[in-house]
Design an enzyme around this catalytic site. Structure first.
Site, PDB file in Angstrom:
ATOM      1  N   THR A  68      21.907  33.739 -46.930  1.00 34.71           N
ATOM      2  CA  THR A  68      20.920  34.816 -47.050  1.00 34.71           C
ATOM      3  C   THR A  68      21.183  35.570 -48.342  1.00 34.71           C
ATOM      4  OG1 THR A  68      20.763  34.993 -44.658  1.00 34.71           O
ATOM      5  CG2 THR A  68      19.989  36.890 -45.928  1.00 34.71           C
ATOM      6  N   HIS A  79      13.967  40.167 -44.609  1.00 33.38           N
ATOM      7  CA  HIS A  79      15.001  40.716 -43.740  1.00 33.38           C
ATOM      8  C   HIS A  79      14.386  41.660 -42.692  1.00 33.38           C
ATOM      9  CE1 HIS A  79      19.472  40.236 -44.181  1.00 33.38           C
ATOM     10  NE2 HIS A  79      19.436  41.015 -43.121  1.00 33.38           N
ATOM     11  N   GLN A 137      24.918  31.039 -40.597  1.00 38.62           N
ATOM     12  CA  GLN A 137      24.363  31.802 -41.731  1.00 38.62           C
ATOM     13  C   GLN A 137      25.458  32.654 -42.348  1.00 38.62           C
ATOM     14  OE1 GLN A 137      23.677  35.509 -41.318  1.00 38.62           O
ATOM     15  NE2 GLN A 137      23.480  35.537 -43.553  1.00 38.62           N
ATOM     16  N   SER A 162      24.727  34.490 -37.347  1.00 41.48           N
ATOM     17  CA  SER A 162      25.181  35.280 -38.491  1.00 41.48           C
ATOM     18  C   SER A 162      26.698  35.247 -38.614  1.00 41.48           C
ATOM     19  CB  SER A 162      24.722  36.724 -38.297  1.00 41.48           C
ATOM     20  OG  SER A 162      25.335  37.559 -39.255  1.00 41.48           O
TER      21      SER A 162
HETATM   22  C1  LIG Z   1      19.604  44.382 -36.525  1.00 40.71           C
HETATM   23  C2  LIG Z   1      19.349  43.237 -37.468  1.00 40.71           C
HETATM   24  C3  LIG Z   1      20.408  42.457 -37.897  1.00 40.71           C
HETATM   25  C4  LIG Z   1      20.180  41.392 -38.777  1.00 40.71           C
HETATM   26  N1  LIG Z   1      21.237  40.647 -39.191  1.00 40.71           N
HETATM   27  C5  LIG Z   1      21.027  39.613 -40.033  1.00 40.71           C
HETATM   28  C6  LIG Z   1      22.104  38.816 -40.472  1.00 40.71           C
HETATM   29  O1  LIG Z   1      23.264  39.060 -40.147  1.00 40.71           O
HETATM   30  N2  LIG Z   1      21.819  37.795 -41.304  1.00 40.71           N
HETATM   31  C7  LIG Z   1      20.556  37.498 -41.715  1.00 40.71           C
HETATM   32  O2  LIG Z   1      20.354  36.549 -42.460  1.00 40.71           O
HETATM   33  N3  LIG Z   1      19.510  38.239 -41.296  1.00 40.71           N
HETATM   34  C8  LIG Z   1      19.718  39.269 -40.466  1.00 40.71           C
HETATM   35  N4  LIG Z   1      18.659  40.008 -40.039  1.00 40.71           N
HETATM   36  C9  LIG Z   1      17.293  39.625 -40.439  1.00 40.71           C
HETATM   37  C10 LIG Z   1      16.709  38.621 -39.452  1.00 40.71           C
HETATM   38  O3  LIG Z   1      17.357  37.373 -39.522  1.00 40.71           O
HETATM   39  C11 LIG Z   1      15.252  38.352 -39.796  1.00 40.71           C
HETATM   40  O4  LIG Z   1      15.160  38.002 -41.145  1.00 40.71           O
HETATM   41  C12 LIG Z   1      14.302  39.507 -39.541  1.00 40.71           C
HETATM   42  O5  LIG Z   1      14.646  40.263 -38.422  1.00 40.71           O
HETATM   43  C13 LIG Z   1      12.890  38.909 -39.389  1.00 40.71           C
HETATM   44  O6  LIG Z   1      11.921  39.852 -39.528  1.00 40.71           O
HETATM   45  P1  LIG Z   1      11.132  40.522 -38.280  1.00 40.71           P
HETATM   46  O7  LIG Z   1      12.058  41.608 -37.813  1.00 40.71           O
HETATM   47  O8  LIG Z   1       9.882  40.996 -38.890  1.00 40.71           O
HETATM   48  O9  LIG Z   1      10.956  39.461 -37.261  1.00 40.71           O
HETATM   49  C14 LIG Z   1      18.872  41.100 -39.201  1.00 40.71           C
HETATM   50  C15 LIG Z   1      17.807  41.891 -38.759  1.00 40.71           C
HETATM   51  C16 LIG Z   1      18.042  42.956 -37.930  1.00 40.71           C
HETATM   52  C17 LIG Z   1      16.900  43.811 -37.526  1.00 40.71           C
END
Ligand SMILES: Cc1cc2nc3c(=O)[nH]c(=O)nc-3n(C[C@H](O)[C@H](O)[C@H](O)COP(=O)(O)O)c2cc1C
Length: 361
Positions: free
Chosen positions: A159, A281, A131, A111
Protein backbone atom coordinates in the site's frame (compact mmCIF):
# COMPACT_ATOMS: atom_id res chain seq x y z
CA UNK A 1 -36.11 -11.81 4.18
CA UNK A 2 -36.26 -10.03 7.51
CA UNK A 3 -33.11 -9.62 9.53
CA UNK A 4 -32.51 -11.81 12.55
CA UNK A 5 -30.14 -11.52 15.48
CA UNK A 6 -27.40 -13.33 13.60
CA UNK A 7 -28.13 -12.19 10.08
CA UNK A 8 -28.88 -8.86 8.49
CA UNK A 9 -29.57 -7.81 4.98
CA UNK A 10 -27.80 -4.51 4.41
CA UNK A 11 -24.60 -2.78 5.33
CA UNK A 12 -26.58 0.18 6.67
CA UNK A 13 -28.04 -2.14 9.25
CA UNK A 14 -24.59 -3.56 9.99
CA UNK A 15 -23.41 -0.06 10.75
CA UNK A 16 -26.36 0.62 13.04
CA UNK A 17 -25.64 -2.59 14.92
CA UNK A 18 -21.95 -1.79 15.21
CA UNK A 19 -22.73 1.64 16.58
CA UNK A 20 -25.06 0.11 19.17
CA UNK A 21 -22.66 -2.65 20.20
CA UNK A 22 -19.23 -1.02 20.26
CA UNK A 23 -17.91 1.41 22.85
CA UNK A 24 -17.99 4.88 21.38
CA UNK A 25 -14.25 5.36 20.96
CA UNK A 26 -13.86 1.91 19.36
CA UNK A 27 -16.61 2.73 16.89
CA UNK A 28 -15.13 6.14 16.10
CA UNK A 29 -11.65 4.70 15.62
CA UNK A 30 -13.07 2.60 12.79
CA UNK A 31 -14.93 5.36 11.00
CA UNK A 32 -12.60 6.72 8.36
CA UNK A 33 -12.51 10.33 7.20
CA UNK A 34 -9.45 12.48 7.74
CA UNK A 35 -9.64 16.27 7.99
CA UNK A 36 -13.02 17.48 6.66
CA UNK A 37 -14.07 14.02 5.43
CA UNK A 38 -14.45 15.24 1.82
CA UNK A 39 -13.00 12.06 0.35
CA UNK A 40 -14.94 9.82 2.70
CA UNK A 41 -18.18 11.46 1.58
CA UNK A 42 -17.18 11.54 -2.07
CA UNK A 43 -16.56 7.78 -2.02
CA UNK A 44 -20.27 7.43 -1.37
CA UNK A 45 -21.63 10.43 -3.29
CA UNK A 46 -19.89 9.40 -6.52
CA UNK A 47 -21.96 6.24 -6.62
CA UNK A 48 -25.16 8.28 -6.55
CA UNK A 49 -24.09 9.94 -9.79
CA UNK A 50 -23.46 6.67 -11.58
CA UNK A 51 -25.84 4.24 -13.16
CA UNK A 52 -24.89 0.92 -14.63
CA UNK A 53 -26.18 -0.05 -18.05
CA UNK A 54 -25.98 -3.83 -18.44
CA UNK A 55 -24.37 -4.87 -21.68
CA UNK A 56 -26.95 -7.52 -22.49
CA UNK A 57 -30.47 -8.39 -21.49
CA UNK A 58 -31.00 -11.58 -23.47
CA UNK A 59 -29.06 -14.69 -24.43
CA UNK A 60 -27.66 -14.97 -20.95
CA UNK A 61 -25.89 -18.13 -19.85
CA UNK A 62 -28.06 -20.72 -18.13
CA UNK A 63 -26.19 -20.33 -14.88
CA UNK A 64 -25.08 -17.17 -13.18
CA UNK A 65 -21.34 -17.11 -12.76
CA UNK A 66 -19.61 -14.58 -10.59
CA UNK A 67 -16.37 -16.48 -10.13
CA UNK A 68 -13.18 -14.80 -11.19
CA UNK A 69 -9.47 -14.86 -10.50
CA UNK A 70 -7.49 -12.34 -8.51
CA UNK A 71 -3.77 -12.47 -7.84
CA UNK A 72 -3.72 -16.05 -9.04
CA UNK A 73 -6.55 -17.23 -6.79
CA UNK A 74 -9.93 -18.38 -7.99
CA UNK A 75 -12.67 -16.71 -5.99
CA UNK A 76 -16.40 -17.29 -6.14
CA UNK A 77 -17.41 -13.63 -6.39
CA UNK A 78 -15.55 -10.53 -7.57
CA UNK A 79 -15.11 -9.13 -4.10
CA UNK A 80 -12.34 -9.60 -1.56
CA UNK A 81 -11.82 -8.26 1.96
CA UNK A 82 -9.53 -5.27 1.92
CA UNK A 83 -6.76 -5.21 4.52
CA UNK A 84 -7.45 -3.11 7.59
CA UNK A 85 -5.19 -2.84 10.60
CA UNK A 86 -5.86 -3.52 14.26
CA UNK A 87 -9.07 -5.50 14.17
CA UNK A 88 -8.80 -6.16 17.89
CA UNK A 89 -12.24 -4.64 18.10
CA UNK A 90 -13.60 -8.20 18.36
CA UNK A 91 -12.04 -11.27 19.98
CA UNK A 92 -11.98 -13.10 16.66
CA UNK A 93 -10.46 -10.13 14.83
CA UNK A 94 -8.81 -10.83 11.50
CA UNK A 95 -9.27 -14.59 11.90
CA UNK A 96 -13.04 -14.12 11.99
CA UNK A 97 -12.94 -11.96 8.87
CA UNK A 98 -10.71 -14.52 7.14
CA UNK A 99 -13.09 -17.33 8.03
CA UNK A 100 -16.08 -15.32 6.79
CA UNK A 101 -14.31 -14.59 3.52
CA UNK A 102 -13.41 -18.29 3.14
CA UNK A 103 -17.03 -19.28 3.71
CA UNK A 104 -18.01 -16.87 0.95
CA UNK A 105 -15.36 -18.47 -1.27
CA UNK A 106 -13.17 -15.43 -1.47
CA UNK A 107 -9.81 -14.03 -0.41
CA UNK A 108 -8.79 -11.86 2.49
CA UNK A 109 -6.23 -9.07 2.65
CA UNK A 110 -4.27 -9.07 5.90
CA UNK A 111 -2.63 -5.88 7.08
CA UNK A 112 0.87 -5.93 8.50
CA UNK A 113 -0.75 -3.83 11.23
CA UNK A 114 -3.17 -6.66 12.02
CA UNK A 115 -3.79 -7.77 15.57
CA UNK A 116 -3.49 -11.42 14.63
CA UNK A 117 -0.53 -13.34 13.26
CA UNK A 118 -0.44 -14.16 9.57
CA UNK A 119 -0.09 -17.87 10.42
CA UNK A 120 -3.48 -17.94 12.19
CA UNK A 121 -5.18 -15.97 9.43
CA UNK A 122 -3.75 -18.10 6.60
CA UNK A 123 -4.88 -21.21 8.49
CA UNK A 124 -8.42 -19.78 8.54
CA UNK A 125 -8.31 -18.80 4.87
CA UNK A 126 -5.57 -20.12 2.60
CA UNK A 127 -6.39 -17.34 0.13
CA UNK A 128 -4.64 -14.77 2.28
CA UNK A 129 -2.96 -11.78 0.67
CA UNK A 130 -0.42 -10.21 3.00
CA UNK A 131 -0.39 -6.40 2.84
CA UNK A 132 2.58 -4.35 3.93
CA UNK A 133 3.82 -0.81 3.89
CA UNK A 134 7.28 0.43 3.07
CA UNK A 135 8.59 0.70 6.62
CA UNK A 136 11.69 -0.08 8.57
CA UNK A 137 14.84 -1.17 6.77
CA UNK A 138 15.12 -3.75 4.02
CA UNK A 139 15.95 -6.49 6.53
CA UNK A 140 12.71 -5.73 8.41
CA UNK A 141 10.73 -5.89 5.19
CA UNK A 142 12.41 -9.09 4.03
CA UNK A 143 11.64 -10.69 7.39
CA UNK A 144 7.95 -9.81 6.94
CA UNK A 145 7.92 -11.08 3.37
CA UNK A 146 9.55 -14.39 4.30
CA UNK A 147 7.27 -14.89 7.27
CA UNK A 148 4.19 -14.28 5.11
CA UNK A 149 5.52 -16.73 2.53
CA UNK A 150 6.19 -19.42 5.16
CA UNK A 151 2.68 -18.90 6.55
CA UNK A 152 1.27 -19.61 3.08
CA UNK A 153 0.23 -16.12 1.94
CA UNK A 154 -0.65 -16.33 -1.75
CA UNK A 155 0.10 -12.75 -2.77
CA UNK A 156 1.68 -9.56 -1.51
CA UNK A 157 -0.07 -6.20 -1.47
CA UNK A 158 1.99 -3.07 -0.98
CA UNK A 159 0.00 0.00 0.00
CA UNK A 160 1.54 3.26 -1.14
CA UNK A 161 -1.04 5.94 -0.47
CA UNK A 162 -0.53 6.65 3.25
CA UNK A 163 0.80 10.15 3.89
CA UNK A 164 0.41 10.45 7.70
CA UNK A 165 -2.16 13.23 7.34
CA UNK A 166 -4.57 11.41 9.58
CA UNK A 167 -5.98 14.25 11.72
CA UNK A 168 -9.74 14.59 11.80
CA UNK A 169 -11.49 17.94 12.02
CA UNK A 170 -14.37 16.12 13.69
CA UNK A 171 -12.14 14.71 16.43
CA UNK A 172 -10.12 11.53 16.84
CA UNK A 173 -10.85 9.26 19.78
CA UNK A 174 -8.01 8.68 22.25
CA UNK A 175 -6.56 5.24 21.58
CA UNK A 176 -4.49 3.79 24.42
CA UNK A 177 -1.02 2.42 23.66
CA UNK A 178 -1.84 -0.59 25.85
CA UNK A 179 -4.67 -1.67 28.10
CA UNK A 180 -3.18 -1.02 31.50
CA UNK A 181 -5.07 -0.03 34.63
CA UNK A 182 -5.03 3.64 33.67
CA UNK A 183 -6.49 2.95 30.22
CA UNK A 184 -9.10 0.66 31.70
CA UNK A 185 -10.20 3.31 34.16
CA UNK A 186 -10.36 5.91 31.40
CA UNK A 187 -12.38 3.70 29.06
CA UNK A 188 -14.33 1.86 31.75
CA UNK A 189 -17.46 4.03 31.66
CA UNK A 190 -18.02 3.68 27.91
CA UNK A 191 -17.42 -0.08 28.16
CA UNK A 192 -19.86 -0.51 31.01
CA UNK A 193 -22.68 0.68 28.78
CA UNK A 194 -21.70 -1.95 26.21
CA UNK A 195 -21.80 -5.07 28.41
CA UNK A 196 -22.23 -7.48 25.47
CA UNK A 197 -18.99 -6.27 23.93
CA UNK A 198 -17.12 -6.67 27.22
CA UNK A 199 -18.67 -10.11 27.76
CA UNK A 200 -17.56 -11.26 24.31
CA UNK A 201 -13.98 -10.41 25.27
CA UNK A 202 -14.22 -12.06 28.67
CA UNK A 203 -15.63 -15.20 27.07
CA UNK A 204 -12.81 -15.07 24.52
CA UNK A 205 -10.39 -15.24 27.43
CA UNK A 206 -8.77 -11.82 27.51
CA UNK A 207 -8.64 -8.15 26.72
CA UNK A 208 -7.95 -6.54 23.33
CA UNK A 209 -4.28 -6.94 22.46
CA UNK A 210 -3.00 -3.70 20.96
CA UNK A 211 0.24 -5.12 19.62
CA UNK A 212 1.00 -5.89 15.96
CA UNK A 213 2.45 -9.40 15.85
CA UNK A 214 3.35 -9.39 12.16
CA UNK A 215 5.78 -6.55 12.78
CA UNK A 216 7.80 -8.44 15.37
CA UNK A 217 11.48 -8.51 14.48
CA UNK A 218 12.93 -12.01 14.61
CA UNK A 219 13.47 -13.04 18.24
CA UNK A 220 11.75 -9.92 19.60
CA UNK A 221 8.26 -9.50 21.11
CA UNK A 222 5.44 -7.96 19.09
CA UNK A 223 5.68 -4.17 19.13
CA UNK A 224 2.78 -2.03 20.30
CA UNK A 225 0.82 -0.40 17.48
CA UNK A 226 2.19 3.08 18.16
CA UNK A 227 5.76 1.83 18.38
CA UNK A 228 5.43 0.24 14.92
CA UNK A 229 3.67 3.34 13.60
CA UNK A 230 6.59 5.47 14.82
CA UNK A 231 9.03 3.18 13.01
CA UNK A 232 7.01 3.68 9.86
CA UNK A 233 6.91 7.47 10.23
CA UNK A 234 10.69 7.55 10.44
CA UNK A 235 11.11 5.53 7.21
CA UNK A 236 11.86 7.60 4.09
CA UNK A 237 9.19 7.03 1.43
CA UNK A 238 10.04 4.50 -1.28
CA UNK A 239 10.99 5.12 -4.89
CA UNK A 240 9.51 2.94 -7.63
CA UNK A 241 12.90 1.21 -7.74
CA UNK A 242 12.43 0.29 -4.05
CA UNK A 243 9.00 -1.14 -4.81
CA UNK A 244 10.53 -3.04 -7.71
CA UNK A 245 13.05 -4.51 -5.27
CA UNK A 246 10.21 -5.62 -2.96
CA UNK A 247 8.35 -7.13 -5.89
CA UNK A 248 11.51 -9.05 -6.84
CA UNK A 249 11.97 -10.38 -3.30
CA UNK A 250 8.42 -11.67 -3.23
CA UNK A 251 8.49 -13.08 -6.72
CA UNK A 252 4.77 -14.00 -6.79
CA UNK A 253 1.50 -12.16 -7.44
CA UNK A 254 1.97 -8.55 -6.36
CA UNK A 255 -0.62 -5.78 -6.03
CA UNK A 256 0.10 -2.08 -5.65
CA UNK A 257 -2.72 -0.55 -3.57
CA UNK A 258 -3.54 3.14 -3.50
CA UNK A 259 -3.16 3.93 -7.19
CA UNK A 260 -5.38 6.82 -8.32
CA UNK A 261 -3.64 7.99 -11.49
CA UNK A 262 -2.91 6.42 -14.85
CA UNK A 263 0.77 7.42 -14.68
CA UNK A 264 1.17 5.56 -11.38
CA UNK A 265 -0.62 2.54 -12.83
CA UNK A 266 1.89 2.60 -15.69
CA UNK A 267 4.77 2.76 -13.22
CA UNK A 268 3.32 -0.09 -11.20
CA UNK A 269 3.13 -2.15 -14.37
CA UNK A 270 6.68 -1.07 -15.14
CA UNK A 271 8.09 -2.59 -11.95
CA UNK A 272 6.24 -5.84 -12.63
CA UNK A 273 3.16 -5.48 -10.43
CA UNK A 274 0.51 -8.01 -11.39
CA UNK A 275 -2.41 -5.89 -10.18
CA UNK A 276 -3.31 -2.42 -8.98
CA UNK A 277 -6.01 -1.43 -6.52
CA UNK A 278 -7.64 1.90 -7.30
CA UNK A 279 -7.97 3.19 -3.78
CA UNK A 280 -7.88 6.32 -1.65
CA UNK A 281 -7.67 4.40 1.62
CA UNK A 282 -11.37 4.93 2.19
CA UNK A 283 -10.81 8.64 2.73
CA UNK A 284 -8.88 7.70 5.84
CA UNK A 285 -5.73 9.51 4.82
CA UNK A 286 -5.33 12.37 2.35
CA UNK A 287 -8.54 14.39 2.31
CA UNK A 288 -9.61 15.94 -0.99
CA UNK A 289 -8.61 12.97 -3.14
CA UNK A 290 -11.50 12.05 -5.45
CA UNK A 291 -13.63 8.98 -4.92
CA UNK A 292 -11.92 5.81 -6.13
CA UNK A 293 -14.74 5.15 -8.59
CA UNK A 294 -14.04 8.50 -10.26
CA UNK A 295 -10.44 7.46 -10.93
CA UNK A 296 -11.31 3.97 -12.07
CA UNK A 297 -11.99 4.48 -15.76
CA UNK A 298 -8.81 6.52 -16.29
CA UNK A 299 -6.69 3.83 -14.64
CA UNK A 300 -8.57 1.13 -16.52
CA UNK A 301 -7.63 2.94 -19.72
CA UNK A 302 -3.93 2.28 -19.15
CA UNK A 303 -2.93 -0.19 -21.82
CA UNK A 304 -1.50 -3.13 -19.97
CA UNK A 305 -1.63 -6.87 -20.24
CA UNK A 306 -1.61 -6.98 -16.43
CA UNK A 307 -4.78 -5.32 -15.32
CA UNK A 308 -7.94 -4.66 -15.18
CA UNK A 309 -7.60 -2.77 -11.93
CA UNK A 310 -9.48 -3.60 -8.77
CA UNK A 311 -11.74 -1.02 -7.26
CA UNK A 312 -11.35 -0.53 -3.55
CA UNK A 313 -14.60 0.73 -2.13
CA UNK A 314 -18.11 -0.40 -1.40
CA UNK A 315 -20.13 -0.97 -4.52
CA UNK A 316 -23.22 0.62 -3.07
CA UNK A 317 -24.78 3.96 -2.39
CA UNK A 318 -24.26 3.47 1.29
CA UNK A 319 -22.09 5.26 3.80
CA UNK A 320 -18.50 4.37 3.10
CA UNK A 321 -17.87 3.08 6.55
CA UNK A 322 -20.61 0.52 6.68
CA UNK A 323 -19.00 -2.55 5.20
CA UNK A 324 -15.93 -1.86 7.23
CA UNK A 325 -17.90 -1.60 10.44
CA UNK A 326 -19.80 -4.72 9.62
CA UNK A 327 -16.57 -6.58 10.09
CA UNK A 328 -16.42 -5.66 13.69
CA UNK A 329 -19.37 -7.90 14.26
CA UNK A 330 -17.84 -10.39 11.85
CA UNK A 331 -20.54 -10.75 9.30
CA UNK A 332 -19.11 -9.04 6.28
CA UNK A 333 -15.47 -8.27 5.67
CA UNK A 334 -14.06 -4.83 6.25
CA UNK A 335 -14.38 -3.30 2.90
CA UNK A 336 -14.78 -4.48 -0.57
CA UNK A 337 -12.16 -4.66 -3.20
CA UNK A 338 -13.63 -5.72 -6.53
CA UNK A 339 -12.56 -5.67 -10.13
CA UNK A 340 -13.64 -3.12 -12.61
CA UNK A 341 -16.39 -4.50 -14.77
CA UNK A 342 -15.89 -1.63 -17.13
CA UNK A 343 -15.61 -4.03 -20.04
CA UNK A 344 -18.86 -5.80 -19.20
CA UNK A 345 -21.08 -3.02 -17.99
CA UNK A 346 -20.64 0.56 -18.93
CA UNK A 347 -20.50 2.96 -16.02
CA UNK A 348 -22.36 6.07 -17.03
CA UNK A 349 -23.01 9.34 -15.30
CA UNK A 350 -26.65 10.18 -14.75
CA UNK A 351 -26.12 13.65 -16.17
CA UNK A 352 -24.52 13.12 -19.53
CA UNK A 353 -24.79 9.44 -20.26
CA UNK A 354 -21.03 9.26 -20.76
CA UNK A 355 -18.35 7.70 -18.66
CA UNK A 356 -17.91 10.02 -15.70
CA UNK A 357 -14.29 10.90 -15.29
CA UNK A 358 -14.66 14.60 -14.64
CA UNK A 359 -12.71 14.29 -11.41
CA UNK A 360 -9.97 12.06 -12.74
CA UNK A 361 -6.51 13.42 -12.08
C1 LIG B 1 -9.83 1.61 10.24
C2 LIG B 1 -9.16 1.36 8.92
C3 LIG B 1 -7.95 0.69 8.87
C4 LIG B 1 -7.32 0.46 7.65
N1 LIG B 1 -6.13 -0.19 7.63
C5 LIG B 1 -5.52 -0.43 6.45
C6 LIG B 1 -4.28 -1.11 6.41
O1 LIG B 1 -3.71 -1.47 7.43
N2 LIG B 1 -3.73 -1.32 5.20
C7 LIG B 1 -4.32 -0.92 4.04
O2 LIG B 1 -3.78 -1.15 2.96
N3 LIG B 1 -5.51 -0.28 4.05
C8 LIG B 1 -6.11 -0.04 5.22
N4 LIG B 1 -7.31 0.61 5.24
C9 LIG B 1 -7.96 0.97 3.96
C10 LIG B 1 -8.83 -0.18 3.46
O3 LIG B 1 -8.06 -1.29 3.06
C11 LIG B 1 -9.60 0.26 2.23
O4 LIG B 1 -8.71 0.80 1.30
C12 LIG B 1 -10.69 1.28 2.49
O5 LIG B 1 -11.33 1.11 3.71
C13 LIG B 1 -11.70 1.18 1.32
O6 LIG B 1 -12.50 2.27 1.24
P1 LIG B 1 -14.03 2.30 1.78
O7 LIG B 1 -13.89 2.57 3.25
O8 LIG B 1 -14.63 3.40 1.00
O9 LIG B 1 -14.61 0.97 1.51
C14 LIG B 1 -7.93 0.89 6.45
C15 LIG B 1 -9.15 1.56 6.50
C16 LIG B 1 -9.74 1.82 7.71
C17 LIG B 1 -11.01 2.59 7.73
Amino acid sequence: MASTRHWFESVAEAQRRARRQLPRSVYLALVAGSEKGLTLRDNVAAFSELRFAPAEVGDLPATREMATTVLGQEISLPVIASPAGVQAVHPEGEVGVARGAAQAGTAVGLSAFASMPVEAVAAANPKTFFQMYWMGDRDDMLAQVERARRAGARALIVTLDWSFSDGRDWGSPAIPAKLDLRAMLAHGPECLVRPRWVLAWLRGGGLPDLTVPNMARPGEPSPAFFEAYGRWMRTPPPSWADIGWLRGQWGGPFMVKGVMRPDDARRAAGIGATAVSVSNHGGNDLDGVPASIRALSAVAGVPSRLFPPWLDTEIAETPASTARLASSILVTPLSMNGPSHAERSQATSSQDGGTDCSHCP
